[in-house]
Design an enzyme around this catalytic site. Sequence first.
Site, PDB file in Angstrom:
ATOM      1  N   GLU A   1       0.778   7.500  -3.649  1.00 47.75           N
ATOM      2  CA  GLU A   1      -0.090   8.492  -2.997  1.00 47.75           C
ATOM      3  C   GLU A   1       0.677   9.732  -2.559  1.00 47.75           C
ATOM      4  O   GLU A   1       0.240  10.448  -1.658  1.00 47.75           O
ATOM      5  CB  GLU A   1      -0.811   7.858  -1.793  1.00 47.75           C
ATOM      6  CG  GLU A   1      -1.661   6.654  -2.113  1.00 47.75           C
ATOM      7  CD  GLU A   1      -2.863   6.937  -3.019  1.00 47.75           C
ATOM      8  OE1 GLU A   1      -2.958   8.050  -3.571  1.00 47.75           O
ATOM      9  OE2 GLU A   1      -3.681   6.028  -3.179  1.00 47.75           O
TER      10      GLU A   1
ATOM     11  N   HIS B   1      -1.436   6.277   6.053  1.00 50.24           N
ATOM     12  CA  HIS B   1      -2.556   5.745   5.270  1.00 50.24           C
ATOM     13  C   HIS B   1      -2.494   4.232   5.355  1.00 50.24           C
ATOM     14  O   HIS B   1      -1.415   3.644   5.210  1.00 50.24           O
ATOM     15  CB  HIS B   1      -2.411   6.206   3.806  1.00 50.24           C
ATOM     16  CG  HIS B   1      -3.275   5.454   2.845  1.00 50.24           C
ATOM     17  ND1 HIS B   1      -4.644   5.352   2.990  1.00 50.24           N
ATOM     18  CD2 HIS B   1      -2.975   4.749   1.724  1.00 50.24           C
ATOM     19  CE1 HIS B   1      -5.133   4.621   2.001  1.00 50.24           C
ATOM     20  NE2 HIS B   1      -4.149   4.237   1.226  1.00 50.24           N
TER      21      HIS B   1
END
Length: 217
Positions: A73, A92
Amino acid sequence: MEELELRQEMVAACRRMNDIGLNQGTSGNISARSGDKILITPTSLPYDEMEAEDIVAMDADGNFEGKRKPSSEWRFHHDILTNRLDVDAVMHCHSTHATALACHQMGIESFHYMVAVAGGNDIRCAPYATFGTQALSDSALEALEGRKACLLGQHGQIALGGTIKQAFALAIEVETLAHMYITARQMGEPPVLSSEEMVRVMNQMKQMHYGVTRSQQ
Ligand code: 13P
């Protein structure tokens, strides 16, 4: 904060998010600004095996330095930290209740005043996009406009902060609100606070240095 200290804090935060049940397995990732670099957790490395030297350094153009590959990511971490100069840390995770709402493509309305800690009168859910893609990054950045947290459709949540501690505390708050929201909805659709009231709440929070910001400064 020295870079080594920041790397150690990132590793400790990863381990803690799994220890307290906010995340599971190697899901989730953390990044933080360090001078003109972005430090980011490596991909797919179990957190109990992760050490400070495994953290990957990334420059503003998305070039990497380190012995590990960066989180899959890295795009949204990079895009958030280069576009949002009001924050220095991104977290996250796939926390259960936030993700359960996101699996229904649902954000969190102003059913509770603490929704305001994310910066507005709702916590949006970004439409689904495949993990690790530019489409997911674009979708997340849009859902984060004027906010410090969002849900990611069929995926998880993102929380931002001036520090890793602040981002972590906000991720816990988002997960708690999601849990409360799901519970409240079992008794029917809860009423929401008006946008005027949410503005009052945000002003009050600012004035009192209330909540996440105060406890993490
Ligand atoms: P990484 O191990 O590549 O960081 O991926 C975990 C994740 O949560 C993807 O969204």
